[in-house]
Enzyme design. Structure first.
Site, PDB file in Angstrom:
ATOM      1  N   SER A 176      -6.547  -5.071   6.286  1.00 32.64           N
ATOM      2  CA  SER A 176      -6.082  -3.878   5.816  1.00 32.64           C
ATOM      3  C   SER A 176      -6.806  -3.448   4.789  1.00 32.64           C
ATOM      4  O   SER A 176      -7.428  -4.327   3.979  1.00 32.64           O
ATOM      5  CB  SER A 176      -4.445  -4.126   5.376  1.00 32.64           C
ATOM      6  OG  SER A 176      -4.015  -3.254   4.552  1.00 32.64           O
TER       7      SER A 176
ATOM      8  N   TYR B  11       0.934  -8.846   0.011  1.00 33.08           N
ATOM      9  CA  TYR B  11       0.374  -8.030   1.217  1.00 33.08           C
ATOM     10  C   TYR B  11      -1.169  -8.128   1.145  1.00 33.08           C
ATOM     11  O   TYR B  11      -1.825  -8.649   1.858  1.00 33.08           O
ATOM     12  CB  TYR B  11       0.898  -6.913   1.633  1.00 33.08           C
ATOM     13  CG  TYR B  11       0.460  -6.438   3.075  1.00 33.08           C
ATOM     14  CD1 TYR B  11       0.796  -7.302   4.305  1.00 33.08           C
ATOM     15  CD2 TYR B  11      -0.366  -5.477   3.295  1.00 33.08           C
ATOM     16  CE1 TYR B  11       0.442  -6.740   5.449  1.00 33.08           C
ATOM     17  CE2 TYR B  11      -1.055  -5.093   4.475  1.00 33.08           C
ATOM     18  CZ  TYR B  11      -0.658  -5.635   5.663  1.00 33.08           C
ATOM     19  OH  TYR B  11      -0.955  -5.312   6.976  1.00 33.08           O
TER      20      TYR B  11
END
Length: 246
Positions: free
Chosen positions: A144, A157
């Protein structure tokens, strides 16, 4: 089917929805037999129906990736049936929570790390020997942009995805002299359930669909790929970095 992956075997985790679901369909449309892994049985069955309707084939594996022994059994079962693996897609993951780092619940922190990082390592541990038996093994690790931007409140995250990229680069460097190619992918903002959780006010109609992202990722699974240790950015349609020989 165009058949660029005919007679090849692919594992996709998180295959019951989103990018994993659509990438499974794309791989199957190219002739791959897809071993679809997810916790949600209903989603796996829907995927199986969709792939069969398009002329493809699947093996469904209902599995929680926190079950490390289950991941080991998966590798053993693939070896017994096919003797090798051609494509591994580590797609499953959790958002965790958007929160100041000091406020994250310890149990949620550990669960997110276990799902997003430890399970990827367990997959590598179980499936690397099988990928080495392929004439063109391909490993695709879902990352990501958060791994690099590390925005406020995204610490959990972001840390998991940075860890996954580091694992991928090291693995690529360890296997550079083999046919195995290992790369990470930044899909960018995509109209998925996870994105909706993170950005509840965002209009999903303004985002690329999981299918569009899956189709852009296909070259990473093909035998002709030469890059390894790279980060492929879907929006830019290119590798932003590639490992160099040590």
């Amino acid at each position: 089917m165009s058949g660029r992956l005919t007679d090849r075997v692919a594992v996709v985790t998180g295959a019951s929805r989103g990018i994993g679901y659509e990438f499974s369909r794309v791989l199957a449309s190219e002739g791959a037999h897809v071993i679809a892994v997810a916790r949600t049985v209903g989603g796996l069955e829907e995927l199986d129906d969709a792939i069969k309707a398009e002329g493809g084939s699947t093996t469904l594996v209902p599995l929680d990736l926190l079950d490390s022994a289950g991941i080991d059994r998966l590798g053993a079962a693939i070896f017994e049936r096919w003797g090798k693996l051609d494509v591994m897609v580590a797609n499953a993951g959790l958002l965790g929570v958007l929160s100041p780092i000091g406020h994250i619940d310890p149990k949620l922190f550990e669960k997110t790390m276990a799902t997003n990082v430890t399970s990827v390592w367990r997959l590598i541990r179980s499936l690397d020997p099988l990928l080495r038996r392929s004439d063109a093994g391909r490993a695709i690790l879902m990352s990501s942009g958060a791994a690099h931007s590390a925005k406020a409140y995204w610490g959990l995250y972001a840390a998991t995805k940075a860890a996954v990229e580091a694992l991928g680069k090291s693995w690529a460097n360890e296997t550079q002299k083999l046919p195995l190619r290992v790369n990470s992918v930044n899909p960018g903002a995509t109209a998925t359930k996870m994105r909706a959780e993170a950005m509840p006010g965002e209009d999903p109609e303004t985002l690329p669909t999981p299918r569009e992202v899956a189709e852009a990722m296909l070259p990473l699974a093909l035998p002709g790929l030469t890059e390894t240790g790279g980060l492929f950015d879907v929006r830019e349609g290119r590798f932003l970095q590639v490992s160099m020989p040590a």
